[in-house]
Design a protein around this motif. Structure first.
Motif, PDB file in Angstrom:
ATOM      1  N   UNK A 163     104.467  79.531  40.524  1.00  0.00           N
ATOM      2  CA  UNK A 163     103.547  79.179  39.441  1.00  0.00           C
ATOM      3  C   UNK A 163     102.507  80.287  39.283  1.00  0.00           C
ATOM      4  N   UNK A 164     101.854  80.338  38.139  1.00  0.00           N
ATOM      5  CA  UNK A 164     100.721  81.232  37.983  1.00  0.00           C
ATOM      6  C   UNK A 164      99.667  80.862  39.030  1.00  0.00           C
ATOM      7  N   UNK A 165      99.193  81.844  39.778  1.00  0.00           N
ATOM      8  CA  UNK A 165      98.262  81.559  40.868  1.00  0.00           C
ATOM      9  C   UNK A 165      98.956  81.213  42.170  1.00  0.00           C
ATOM     10  N   UNK A 189      98.859  90.403  42.165  1.00  0.00           N
ATOM     11  CA  UNK A 189      97.573  91.048  42.427  1.00  0.00           C
ATOM     12  C   UNK A 189      96.847  90.313  43.527  1.00  0.00           C
ATOM     13  N   UNK A 190      95.540  90.578  43.659  1.00  0.00           N
ATOM     14  CA  UNK A 190      94.723  89.940  44.706  1.00  0.00           C
ATOM     15  C   UNK A 190      95.380  90.096  46.077  1.00  0.00           C
ATOM     16  N   UNK A 215      97.215  87.480  40.077  1.00  0.00           N
ATOM     17  CA  UNK A 215      95.900  87.686  40.680  1.00  0.00           C
ATOM     18  C   UNK A 215      95.239  88.975  40.211  1.00  0.00           C
ATOM     19  N   UNK A 216      93.909  88.982  40.175  1.00  0.00           N
ATOM     20  CA  UNK A 216      93.155  90.143  39.695  1.00  0.00           C
ATOM     21  C   UNK A 216      92.054  90.590  40.663  1.00  0.00           C
ATOM     22  N   UNK A 217      91.934  89.940  41.786  1.00  0.00           N
ATOM     23  CA  UNK A 217      90.879  90.310  42.733  1.00  0.00           C
ATOM     24  C   UNK A 217      91.210  91.638  43.414  1.00  0.00           C
TER      25      UNK A 217
END
Length: 253
Positions: A163-165, A189-190, A215-217
């Motif tokens: 899933x997204x996340x 990401x992240x 993720x973008x962190x």
């Protein structure tokens, strides 16, 4: 496979009993470290890709209650042992006989459609054939030796079902970190990285990686895991993890 070719072994300090082939790939530190590095919560849908006899997925299920766990393994005899191991340890798990390289339709037919899973953990074959001589044991070689497409195939399968996340956790050889970063560059990401050192003061031998779909962190590098102190004495903290008495920092939410 005859019973004579199967051993019954205790891992996680006796908390997990596994039936596994006496030859070929066998349960070891990598699978237990992978489980200890995987963040999961009760109720999560979790997939162990390339599960073998179920070591990593079942070790995670022993630590985290009430997972909806699926063990995915392409070899029918190993999948059968994984099913037996789940039952023998009173752990709930579905088992799918499925090749990682199968298409989306095959995964969906096994109940693993796109965007349907919370957590994936995986221990792909990671030895570089250019630098490591393959074992004469075909099963062992298949479980250990990577090709130029191995990591991309495995991360693609994980990305599709998450899933997204959703979170992917994997273990790879430390000197192949650039390969991991390249494979995760699309859709993940992240990142959080935790090196694994065989001995204090020596270069890392493995890298544990957590990646979030979408993720973008910023990327984090966590303090390394040291299996043995400089004198060769097992590290106390890691020994507790390997016996199922704790988790690694990478598993923190």
């Amino acid at each position: 496979m005859s019973d004579a070719a199967i051993s019954e072994d205790m891992v996680l300090g006796g908390r997990l009993r596994l039936r596994q082939p006496t030859s070929g790939h066998r349960a070891g530190h990598d699978a237990i470290l992978l489980a200890a590095a995987t963040a999961a919560r009760p109720g999560d849908r979790v997939v162990d890709l390339g599960a073998g006899v179920g070591t990593a997925g079942l070790a995670l299920a022993r630590r985290v209650d009430d997972l909806a766990l699926m063990l995915v393994e392409r070899e029918p005899h190993l999948a059968s042992l994984a099913r037996d191991n789940a039952r023998a340890n009173d752990l709930r798990a579905e088992v799918a006989v499925l090749d990682i390289a199968a298409d989306a339709a095959a995964f969906a037919a096994a109940g693993l459609g796109p965007d349907s899973v919370d957590v994936v953990l995986m221990n792909p074959p990671f030895h570089d054939a250019a630098r490591h001589r393959a074992s004469p044991d075909a099963a062992r070689a298949g479980a250990h030796m990577a090709t130029t497409t191995t990591l991309e195939l495995w991360t693609h399968a994980a990305r599709r079902m998450l899933k997204s996340g959703g979170v992917l956790t994997l273990i790879w050889r430390a000197d192949g970190l650039s390969e991991v970063l390249a494979a995760l560059g699309r859709g993940f990401g992240s990142l959080a990285l935790q090196p694994v050192h065989g001995q204090a003061g020596k270069p890392a031998i493995r890298i544990l990686v957590r990646a979030v779909k979408g993720g973008r962190a910023p990327t984090q590098i966590l303090p390394g895991v040291v299996l043995n102190e400089a004198a060769g004495v097992p590290n106390d903290d890691v020994s507790r993890v390997l016996t199922g008495q704790g988790a690694l920092a990478l598993a923190a939410p």
